[in-house]
Design an enzyme around this catalytic site. Sequence first.
Site, PDB file in Angstrom:
ATOM      1  N   ASP A 172      78.561  47.151  54.042  1.00  0.00           N
ATOM      2  CA  ASP A 172      78.282  48.358  53.263  1.00  0.00           C
ATOM      3  C   ASP A 172      79.484  49.285  53.324  1.00  0.00           C
ATOM      4  O   ASP A 172      80.490  48.980  53.959  1.00  0.00           O
ATOM      5  CB  ASP A 172      76.988  49.036  53.711  1.00  0.00           C
ATOM      6  CG  ASP A 172      77.128  49.853  54.990  1.00  0.00           C
ATOM      7  OD1 ASP A 172      78.182  49.752  55.666  1.00  0.00           O
ATOM      8  OD2 ASP A 172      76.189  50.580  55.343  1.00  0.00           O
ATOM      9  N   ASP A 229      68.247  47.651  59.161  1.00  0.00           N
ATOM     10  CA  ASP A 229      69.300  47.711  60.175  1.00  0.00           C
ATOM     11  C   ASP A 229      69.185  49.007  60.943  1.00  0.00           C
ATOM     12  O   ASP A 229      68.698  50.006  60.426  1.00  0.00           O
ATOM     13  CB  ASP A 229      70.690  47.614  59.533  1.00  0.00           C
ATOM     14  CG  ASP A 229      71.041  48.868  58.732  1.00  0.00           C
ATOM     15  OD1 ASP A 229      71.585  49.824  59.322  1.00  0.00           O
ATOM     16  OD2 ASP A 229      70.756  48.901  57.522  1.00  0.00           O
TER      17      ASP A 229
END
Length: 413
Positions: free
Chosen positions: A97, A259
């Site tokens: 990301d 996450d």
Amino acid sequence: MRFFFPDSQDQVDPTFDFETEEHDPFRVRQRDDLYAHEVLTGAPFDGLLVSKAIVDGQAGSSAGKYTVAQRHRLYREGARRFFRLDHGHTPLKIMGDCGAFSYVAEAKPPYTVDEVIDFYDGCGFDYGISVDHVIFQYDPTASLAEAEGRGWAERQRITLELAEAFLDRCATRRVNFSPYGVAQGWSPQSYAEAVNRLQDLGYRHIALGGMVPLKSRDILACLAAIKQELRSDMEMHLLGISRCDDVPSFAAGGVTSFDSTSPFRQAFKDDRDNYYTQSRTYVALRVPQVDGNLKLRARIRSGEISQGMAIALEREALDQLRRYDKDETDVDSVVQALASYSAVWDGKSDRSSQYRETLTDRPWRNCSCDLCQRHGIEIAIFRGSERNKRRGFHNLYVFEQQLRARQARKDPA
């Protein structure tokens, strides 16, 4: 439900000597230190999440946590080899990301779509998340006009425009990773609209961002609204959320992965919940190093206490802890030694009753993880990164077990 652990260069030195507090003089960190999935039998997560902001930093703004040599090695070797994803007991996936938290104060994200794709494809990630702009505020009663006035709608537009460009460029460049589009919102309805837009663009993987500050009931409200729009073949990732008790409800709302660093960071960031077990958490036994505690060093420099006395109390606390683990002394003696040293390095907090609970229960003796079995009471001592990170790895191990147990109870099949 898959759990991804965000990377922040967290490794431990397998040769570290707890008695002498020394590393092997020939140790090379990247080569010799081990990740959690290498030191634990059975990886405590399904994969790693790696942020571009952590690796590369931002041009002209901030440096990443990787050295130039580490960064070059990651690009040269690829993520699977760099993180040794196939060297543990379970092969792992890897997700990338942008690290939107690092540029939340900026008017626009500092990365271009192609820069981010270069990062994901260049490192060989399995999944890549589109460039996004975080909306931290949450107000389900806000009108569109209010959202426009507060800048929330603009951030959502930026995120969706970048998601569209990201998917187009992924198709043109024929990338080797699966793209995730990010949905940002400020209410259940705005999140649902963002998810619907991403589906119309052609995404089959969606990540929900900006939910870290939200209470579980608010997250569930957003998921309920999203589920009405969510297509059956979609996969949905929660960014930065790890509330184990709510995982079955999140899964029922369509979430397939998430996450978080919380189980790991609580080992050394939390005031109380440092050591996980299946039934409760315990406070870690604080014995900071004399030369590593800023408050204690200041008192020594000022002449308030002598360095020799501080060192003697520190050594006595460690000696009592180790003797206790060998059944050579009693709880009262250990608690007294910890309290005497605490009066010197802290002088404010009295954790004696909490220490007594930790020592009486000796949770490390009942834990089957490799680290507790190998290190005994050292895993419960709050002291330096080698112990603290090992305790964090232990927490990940327990968290993963809790996660699987809750999933099994939800779905016995």
